[in-house]
Design a protein around this motif. Structure first.
Motif, short mmCIF file in Angstrom:
data_model
loop_
_atom_site.label_atom_id
_atom_site.label_comp_id
_atom_site.label_asym_id
_atom_site.label_seq_id
_atom_site.Cartn_x
_atom_site.Cartn_y
_atom_site.Cartn_z
N PRO A 1 -1.45 -10.18 -14.16
CA PRO A 1 -2.27 -9.09 -14.60
C PRO A 1 -1.37 -7.35 -13.25
CG PRO A 1 -3.98 -9.57 -14.40
CD PRO A 1 -2.76 -11.02 -14.96
N PRO A 2 -1.30 -6.42 -13.71
CA PRO A 2 -0.59 -5.85 -12.49
C PRO A 2 -1.60 -5.67 -11.46
CG PRO A 2 -0.42 -4.65 -14.39
CD PRO A 2 -0.83 -6.08 -15.17
N THR A 3 -1.44 -5.30 -10.35
CA THR A 3 -2.37 -4.78 -9.26
C THR A 3 -2.30 -3.45 -8.98
OG1 THR A 3 -2.12 -6.77 -7.22
CG2 THR A 3 -3.78 -7.11 -8.70
N SER A 4 -3.09 -2.02 -8.45
CA SER A 4 -2.39 -1.46 -7.93
C SER A 4 -2.29 -1.34 -6.94
CB SER A 4 -3.01 0.12 -8.75
OG SER A 4 -4.77 -0.80 -7.89
N GLU A 5 -1.64 -0.69 -6.14
CA GLU A 5 -1.47 -0.74 -4.51
C GLU A 5 -2.64 -0.60 -3.92
OE1 GLU A 5 0.66 -2.47 -2.22
OE2 GLU A 5 2.01 -2.42 -5.02
N MET A 6 -3.68 -0.34 -2.59
CA MET A 6 -4.34 0.45 -1.77
C MET A 6 -3.60 0.30 -0.15
SD MET A 6 -7.13 -2.70 -2.62
CE MET A 6 -8.26 -1.03 -1.07
N ASN A 7 -2.44 1.49 0.13
CA ASN A 7 -2.13 1.43 0.64
C ASN A 7 -2.02 2.79 1.42
OD1 ASN A 7 0.10 -1.05 0.98
ND2 ASN A 7 1.72 0.44 0.12
N THR A 8 -2.76 4.21 0.58
CA THR A 8 -3.96 5.02 1.02
C THR A 8 -4.80 5.36 1.35
OG1 THR A 8 -2.92 5.89 -1.86
CG2 THR A 8 -1.43 6.15 0.26
N VAL A 9 -5.19 4.11 0.31
CA VAL A 9 -6.81 4.36 0.62
C VAL A 9 -8.03 4.08 1.91
CG1 VAL A 9 -9.10 2.69 0.43
CG2 VAL A 9 -7.08 2.27 -1.76
N ALA A 10 -6.92 3.83 2.64
CA ALA A 10 -7.73 3.32 4.69
C ALA A 10 -7.47 5.11 5.22
CB ALA A 10 -7.12 2.66 5.00
N GLU A 11 -6.64 5.74 5.11
CA GLU A 11 -6.08 7.19 4.69
C GLU A 11 -7.06 7.88 3.89
OE1 GLU A 11 -2.62 8.56 4.39
OE2 GLU A 11 -1.41 7.23 5.48
N VAL A 12 -7.21 7.87 3.11
CA VAL A 12 -8.44 8.60 2.24
C VAL A 12 -9.91 8.20 3.29
CG1 VAL A 12 -9.27 9.46 0.03
CG2 VAL A 12 -7.05 8.92 0.09
N LEU A 13 -10.35 7.28 3.41
CA LEU A 13 -11.57 6.77 3.97
C LEU A 13 -11.57 7.84 5.27
CD1 LEU A 13 -12.12 3.04 2.27
CD2 LEU A 13 -12.96 5.33 2.09
N SER A 14 -10.86 7.53 5.90
CA SER A 14 -10.93 8.06 7.02
C SER A 14 -10.82 9.79 7.17
CB SER A 14 -8.87 8.05 8.04
OG SER A 14 -9.26 6.23 8.21
#
Length: 472
Positions: free
Chosen positions: A299-312
């Motif tokens: 099953p495809p998994t979404s990317e989490m590249n921008t999660v850290a920027e949003v949380l910061s």
């Protein structure tokens, strides 16, 4: 008749919004109907206790909010302030300082707590509840001052008795705070025990004079009788931050799980005992035998590249609303440089100094000092013939612990040059560090290793450039 007046008033308001010329009036319908404080004092009184309960929960369960409160309390109080008696007579000033030092070591009714620890509890109440109440209690056995910390719920929030304007001397009680006809606070209505205490008392609130209660709070609006937590504005965003972190953790756990779907285009699934579906699992380096004609898809998994920027970004917004530098509350010192850190600390220090002087000193420490001096005079422990004629002589100034310099050498050189140029005084510089200049001078005078040429050495050090210091 009432309905006609109401419809007319609503029509006038709608007309005003439509032709005001400003979108802020709501004429474009972009603004939600509830997005306004029509009655700030009343709405604050209605929401204050619920907000404090929610923030109290966050203070114990939200890491960022807990860090903000911890750094704020430590910055405001530290290990407690030192005091400088203003009396011109050295002997009288020494007696006052001796009485203050004795009180500082054990100040609470419960016992075993210094004034620094007590002020930390009061400052924490300011952050969580938006206010802190201290009752000044006189020990009948020793005639010495003791402090009792009251919870915000102990001052009966439901006690409200309007004066109705019948007489000018008719008192008015709002949320447990009693005002006289001139609007001056004269009393507080206090419950015998905190409502949340085990086996709390069911007795009605008792009236205590305002002279015996110190109320530390920041009135945001004129006429506000009670305080509101300064973290109210960032509490919803802090809650969303918790939700985002929980979702990100679940996403990470899901991504770490390698799931596959085995499909058989023929529809037969001719599994042998070595390829039993119940025994199929993946592990590093494993080789699976699948039935003939079967394929595997993941099953495809979404990317989490921008999660850290949003949380910061959310963390920075929360810290900015709380008035605490983000790098300090989050512990992320690698994301800033020297100049940014110094600017952030300067803004934070200005805020802390305002809280210290405007609230801790003005609303708590000054009344405590006045009551302490009064008890010393009334008990006969101190002779003060000019106490009534010159009460201003018995005042005091409070010095809180100073801020450590980021670069000790640069700070020392700057202070030396400022004193040499007569732009600042030694007393000002010493007071910034939370020390009494008289104590420092006495220590220097009694120091057998103090040399007369220290000032010349300091002057030569201040004239050195950075290259000379590095080579040294």
């Amino acid at each position: 008749m009432t309905s006609i007046i109401t419809r007319t008033r609503n029509a006038f308001r709608a007309f005003t919004r439509a032709f005001s010329g400003y979108d802020i009036a709501g004429g474009s319908a972009r603004w939600p109907a509830a997005y306004a404080l029509h009655s700030p004092v009343t709405q604050q009184l209605a929401a204050g206790r619920l907000a404090s309960r929610k923030i109290a929960h966050q203070a114990e369960n939200n890491a960022l909010v807990s860090s903000i409160i911890l750094h704020g309390v430590n910055a405001i109080v530290g290990d407690g302030p030192t005091v400088r008696a203003m009396h011109p007579n050295p002997e009288t000033a020494a007696q006052l300082l001796h009485a203050w030092n004795s009180f500082f070591q054990d100040c609470s009714v419960e016992g075993g707590m210094s004034l620094g620890g007590y002020l930390s509890r009061a400052a924490r109440g300011f952050y969580v509840d938006g206010e802190s109440f201290t009752q000044l209690v006189t020990d009948p056995a020793t005639m010495r001052l003791k402090l009792r910390l009251l919870t915000a719920d102990q001052v009966d929030h439901s006690k409200t008795v309007p004066s109705l304007g019948l007489t000018g001397d008719m008192p008015m009680i709002v949320a447990g705070v009693e005002f006289d006809g001139t609007g001056r606070r004269v009393a507080f209505w206090v419950l015998p025990t905190p409502p949340d205490a085990p086996w709390a008392s069911v007795e009605p609130p008792a009236r205590i004079s305002a002279l015996d209660i110190c109320h530390v709070f920041e009135p945001r609006f004129p006429g506000a009788p009670r305080g509101m937590s300064p973290l109210t504005a960032i509490a919803p965003l802090a809650l969303e931050l918790d939700n985002c972190i929980d979702a990100a953790v679940v996403k990470l756990r899901t991504t770490c799980l390698v799931g596959m779907v085995v499909r058989d285009p023929e529809g037969n699934f001719p599994f042998d005992p070595t390829t039993d579906p119940a025994s199929l699992y993946l592990e590093p380096g494993a080789t699976l035998r699948l039935p003939p004609g079967a394929d595997v898809s993941f099953p495809p998994t979404s990317e989490m590249n921008t999660v850290a920027e949003v949380l910061s970004h959310i963390e920075r917004l929360v810290c900015a609303g709380a008035g605490v530098p983000a790098f300090m509350a989050t512990g992320d010192f690698g994301a800033i440089n020297f100049s940014a850190g110094k600017l952030g600390l300067a803004t934070f220090q200005r805020r802390i100094k305002a809280l210290q002087q405007n609230h801790i000193v003005a609303q708590l420490l000054n009344p405590i000092w006045d009551r302490l001096v009064l008890l010393e005079v009334l008990s006969g422990r101190m002779r003060a013939p000019d106490y009534e004629s010159n009460p201003e002589r018995y005042g005091a100034s409070f010095l809180f612990p100073g801020w450590p310099a980021i670069d000790e050498l640069k700070k020392a050189k700057a202070d030396t040059l400022a004193v040499a140029a007569k732009l600042r005084s030694r007393q000002e510089i010493i007071s910034e560090g939370g020390r009494d200049p008289a104590d420092v001078d006495a220590e220097i005078e009694n120091d057998p290793f103090a040399a007369d040429d220290l000032s010349a050495s300091a002057g030569s050090i201040a004239s050195q450039n950075e290259t000379e210091n590095e080579n040294a």
